[in-house]
Design a protein around this motif. Sequence first.
Motif: not given
Length: 315
Positions: A75-80, A82-83, A86-88, A260-263
């Motif tokens: 949950g936290l790695s996916w949210a991180f 995504e952040y 969105k803010h590259p 959940f993404g690469p992280l």
Amino acid sequence: MFTVILILWGSAAIGYVLRRHPFRAVGRLTTWSVWLLLFLMGCEVGANPDLISQLGTLGLEALILTVASFAGCMGLSWAFWEYLQKHPKNKNTGLSNSLSEASSSPISPKPSIRQQTGESMVIVGFFAFGVSGTRLGWIPVLPPEAGFYALCLLLGCVGFSIGQNDEMRHGLRKIDKRQALLPVVTAVGTWLGAISTALLIQRHTPADWLAAGSGFGYYSLSSILITEMRGAELGTIALMYNIFRELAALIGAPLLYRMFGPLAPISQGGATTGDTTLPIIAGCCGNQFVPLSIFHGFALDFTVPFLVPFFCSLS
């Protein structure tokens, strides 16, 4: 806890002073001391009939802790991620140029899962031999001091290796400063899982579950520290949990990447992402994440000898 810190910092200082003269035998000595300690831990478990009768229960509790920490990290790695998307920081979707440039390390994209799990199976073998050998009477009951002196040897080797290792210091210069927060994300996600486990299973204190979770997959050192400080029952749970966590990262990394993404695979791998799970992460996430994965593993490796005794001291 004071003894652990003293041995670690002392041996790390010696390793740093001698960093221009690498001692390659320390790696083998570390491996042998891990095998010895897991064998001694198995002997302690085997000498306790009550603990033997609870192995099924302990395995289930370790599995619950694994699932809970998995949910927190995902949950936290996916949210991180995504952040960051969105803010590259730059046009490279949040990846620093230096991180991309450092990704040329020769990592095999298709590692053998069987090969990667071999070390875990060896660890299980030494632990199982200690349990069965003591139960069958092949091995006499050993004095408790044996485990303590073997632990001191392992801590000395770990600290010395940290002192001689320049990779973390150099890696810090290559990683996007925001992505360097991933070890914190992994730790917080794991602790959320540990607290959730404490709410479900109240046989141990929340501090005990936090100590077990703070191994972050570093099954050898963390389970041994917990056994020495909190007993073989919690140490066995920690050993099973850390092995489950590493196996989940090895087997599930491609699926975690897609969901959940690469992280996410890096976060699930915990302290193992600098070595055991690194090839599978490089294969599914891409070589651009190799420096981050190595840094993540080293950073969590370094925290284990401090966080585990700290939480044990709170119980």
